[in-house]
Design a protein around this motif. Structure first.
Motif, PDB file in Angstrom:
ATOM      1  N   PHE A 144       0.824  -1.201   0.000  1.00 44.96           N
ATOM      2  CA  PHE A 144       0.000   0.000   0.000  1.00 44.96           C
ATOM      3  C   PHE A 144       0.863   1.257   0.000  1.00 44.96           C
ATOM      4  O   PHE A 144       1.880   1.326   0.694  1.00 44.96           O
ATOM      5  CB  PHE A 144      -0.902   0.040   1.239  1.00 44.96           C
ATOM      6  N   PHE A 145       0.418   2.255  -0.768  1.00 43.93           N
ATOM      7  CA  PHE A 145       0.953   3.614  -0.685  1.00 43.93           C
ATOM      8  C   PHE A 145      -0.225   4.541  -0.395  1.00 43.93           C
ATOM      9  O   PHE A 145      -1.002   4.871  -1.295  1.00 43.93           O
ATOM     10  CB  PHE A 145       1.648   4.021  -1.989  1.00 43.93           C
ATOM     11  N   LYS A 146      -0.368   4.927   0.852  1.00 40.23           N
ATOM     12  CA  LYS A 146      -1.479   5.764   1.285  1.00 40.23           C
ATOM     13  C   LYS A 146      -0.960   7.163   1.600  1.00 40.23           C
ATOM     14  O   LYS A 146      -0.357   7.396   2.646  1.00 40.23           O
ATOM     15  CB  LYS A 146      -2.160   5.159   2.512  1.00 40.23           C
ATOM     16  N   GLY A 147      -1.203   8.082   0.699  1.00 44.06           N
ATOM     17  CA  GLY A 147      -0.681   9.430   0.854  1.00 44.06           C
ATOM     18  C   GLY A 147      -1.475  10.264   1.839  1.00 44.06           C
ATOM     19  O   GLY A 147      -2.688  10.095   1.990  1.00 44.06           O
ATOM     20  N   GLU A 148      -0.793  11.186   2.496  1.00 42.19           N
ATOM     21  CA  GLU A 148      -1.451  12.107   3.424  1.00 42.19           C
ATOM     22  C   GLU A 148      -1.991  13.334   2.709  1.00 42.19           C
ATOM     23  O   GLU A 148      -2.821  14.057   3.255  1.00 42.19           O
ATOM     24  CB  GLU A 148      -0.480  12.526   4.525  1.00 42.19           C
ATOM     25  N   THR A 149      -1.483  13.595   1.504  1.00 44.27           N
ATOM     26  CA  THR A 149      -1.982  14.685   0.674  1.00 44.27           C
ATOM     27  C   THR A 149      -2.100  14.159  -0.750  1.00 44.27           C
ATOM     28  O   THR A 149      -1.602  13.080  -1.072  1.00 44.27           O
ATOM     29  CB  THR A 149      -1.034  15.905   0.675  1.00 44.27           C
ATOM     30  N   ARG A 150      -2.750  14.924  -1.599  1.00 44.17           N
ATOM     31  CA  ARG A 150      -2.866  14.485  -2.999  1.00 44.17           C
ATOM     32  C   ARG A 150      -1.498  14.500  -3.684  1.00 44.17           C
ATOM     33  O   ARG A 150      -1.299  13.842  -4.695  1.00 44.17           O
ATOM     34  CB  ARG A 150      -3.868  15.360  -3.745  1.00 44.17           C
ATOM     35  N   TYR A 151      -0.566  15.275  -3.140  1.00 45.99           N
ATOM     36  CA  TYR A 151       0.807  15.305  -3.673  1.00 45.99           C
ATOM     37  C   TYR A 151       1.695  14.506  -2.727  1.00 45.99           C
ATOM     38  O   TYR A 151       2.433  15.060  -1.934  1.00 45.99           O
ATOM     39  CB  TYR A 151       1.290  16.747  -3.807  1.00 45.99           C
ATOM     40  N   ASP A 152       1.578  13.195  -2.795  1.00 53.02           N
ATOM     41  CA  ASP A 152       2.274  12.330  -1.846  1.00 53.02           C
ATOM     42  C   ASP A 152       3.657  11.923  -2.367  1.00 53.02           C
ATOM     43  O   ASP A 152       4.660  12.519  -2.025  1.00 53.02           O
ATOM     44  CB  ASP A 152       1.422  11.109  -1.510  1.00 53.02           C
ATOM     45  N   TRP A 153       3.716  10.887  -3.201  1.00 58.02           N
ATOM     46  CA  TRP A 153       4.993  10.437  -3.738  1.00 58.02           C
ATOM     47  C   TRP A 153       5.145  10.882  -5.185  1.00 58.02           C
ATOM     48  O   TRP A 153       4.234  10.699  -5.998  1.00 58.02           O
ATOM     49  CB  TRP A 153       5.110   8.915  -3.679  1.00 58.02           C
TER      50      TRP A 153
END
Length: 493
Positions: free
Chosen positions: A227-236
């Motif tokens: 999983f890659f769950k970003g905290e913002t829409r501009y995560d990774w």
């Protein structure tokens, strides 16, 4: 010992030497690829704290082009392949922003040689970016299998303070029913994500969770899923070349495709692949792939193309008019509408001299509107410029902000000007029925018709900052490039 035996002994020693030398190199390479330093995606932290060791230097083998001829069609019920690896994500925001995410998904799947599990396109009322769990819920409550009142998700809906969506305000369609993805499918295997829950992934592809406690954000492994769950829409931000440090811009952290290629998990699941800057490209062959991909993704929906061609015919044919797109319906574009209109009029005047139009301006402002038939006749003699305007404005004729456009360019028409509400041509869209409500898909497909017609003009002018205008520019370029090629081929023949 004879000379012959000496030669055989020498050859044998050489073979043993080469064997052990090769073995040691293979072990060294294997150590480089699977060391803790390069395998540090196993123990994940949130993106802000997850970084490569600044002292490390990743020196992968020269990049090889991913396999380019994978199966072009995806079966409705795929057979579980224990060795197949997948990638997926959740879409969000407006329709055109969803397409950008799909293009990113196809590019990333091509980089990694993974099968893309592609969500459906959401037409109509959108929902914006949210954390992973909320995005997941937004998708699940719109699944075909979910009850009308979303009763099975009552607790989750209350937790996230959202509403069960009105099914008459949105429609779901597979992306490949709307867009031509044939070129993409020659390079990436694409499978439709028919349902959004994780249990469906297990049933269809054998992708199992391992019982790891779900985390709201960050990156971690749960069974077969990374999983890659970003905290913002501009995560990774995901790069196509490995470096010690990358320019992140507004993104929180970086990944590169070499790291992701090393992952053995059956599925890589991103919360979002939002943004045109999500996958910056440094290698020319990657840029060429993306450019070809984007130019290949044009509308293919039969009803959309049928109605668009009828409207183009009524306008005198492709190239007989100028195309516009004026966005006005939401966000920044509402306040910017007067400025946008004035900018559009100025751009038109730079191409078409205003003096060619002024004798008719006084008649229009005095209440003498010109009909389509009159404008077609005037356009034949180059006495006026015929314009088709695509817009999301509900009533542009009664919106004062549009007055400078009508005054300066009286032969400007919208889809409602060309077709009354009971026009028989609407049947092309009305025969397409909503999957859940059974009603006409007209209101969901009109924007696609609008874009197609505007792209057929001899010139296209869009709205600054609109991704939809950007896509119409692309349609315009592809259409007229193809027309030019056909002309050249017919002349050569």
């Amino acid at each position: 010992m004879t000379f012959r035996h000496k030669v055989l002994l020498l050859c044998t020693l050489c073979i043993f030497y080469l064997f052990f030398l090769t073995l040691s190199q293979l072990q060294a390479n294997k150590s480089d690829l699977f060391s803790e330093e390069n395998d540090n995606l196993v123990n994940f932290e949130p993106p802000q704290s997850w970084q490569l060791d600044p002292e490390s230097e990743i020196t992968p083998d020269p990049l090889t082009t991913p396999s380019t001829l994978l199966p072009s069609a995806s079966p409705a019920l795929p057979i579980i392949d224990p060795d197949e690896k997948y990638i997926t994500f959740f879409t969000h925001s407006g329709f055109q922003n969803q397409l950008i995410q799909v293009e990113n998904g196809i590019l990333l799947a091509w980089y990694l040689n993974r099968t893309l599990i592609l969500p459906k396109a959401l037409l109509g009322e959108p929902f914006g970016w949210s954390p992973f769990d909320k995005l997941h819920l937004e998708h699940m409550i719109r699944d075909r299998s979910t009850s009308t009142n979303c009763d099975e998700y009552t607790i989750e809906i209350q937790q996230w303070n959202i509403s069960c969506p009105n099914r008459e305000r949105y429609a779901l369609l597979p992306f490949d029913e709307i867009f031509d993805l044939s070129w993409a499918k020659q390079n990436v295997k694409i499978i439709l994500r028919d349902q959004s829950d994780l249990n469906w992934l297990e049933t269809q592809f054998g992708i199992q969770r391992g019982g790891e406690e779900s985390r709201p954000s960050g990156s971690y492994v749960d069974g077969d899923i990374l999983f890659f769950k970003g905290e913002t829409r501009y995560d990774w931000r995901i790069f196509d070349t490995p470096r010690k440090a990358h320019r992140l811009g507004k993104y929180a952290a970086s990944l590169d495709i070499y790291q992701l290629r090393e992952r053995s998990e059956k599925l890589i699941h991103f919360s979002s692949l939002f943004g045109t800057g999500k996958l910056p490209i440094r290698r020319p062959e990657h840029y060429e792939f993306l450019r070809t991909l984007q130019r290949s993704i044009t509308y293919r929906h039969p009803a959309v193309l049928q109605l668009a061609e009828e409207l183009v015919r009524r306008l005198g044919g492709a190239g007989n008019f100028m195309g516009l797109h004026i966005r006005s319906g939401d966000g920044w574009f509402v306040k910017a509408l007067p400025e946008n209109i004035n900018s559009t009029v100025s751009q038109i005047n730079r191409v078409v001299a205003p003096t060619d139009q002024w004798p008719l301006t006084s008649k229009v402002t005095a209440g003498f509107a010109l009909s389509l038939e009159q404008c077609l006749e005037l356009a034949k003699t180059n006495n006026i410029t015929l314009i088709y305007m695509a817009t999301d404005a509900r009533a542009p004729r009664s919106t004062p902000a549009f007055d400078p456009l009508w005054a300066n360019n009286p032969c400007t028409f919208t889809i409602d000007d060309l077709m009354g509400p009971d026009d028989e041509a609407w049947m092309a869209l009305d025969k397409e029925k909503h999957e859940l409500s059974g009603k006409s898909m007209r209101k969901f497909l009109v924007p696609l018709v609008d874009a197609t017609v505007a792209s057929r003009g001899w010139l296209f002018i869009g709205s600054k900052g609109s991704t939809f205008s950007g896509y119409i520019h692309r349609l315009h370029d592809v259409f007229w490039s193809n027309q030019k090629m056909q002309t050249i081929e017919s002349n050569d023949g």
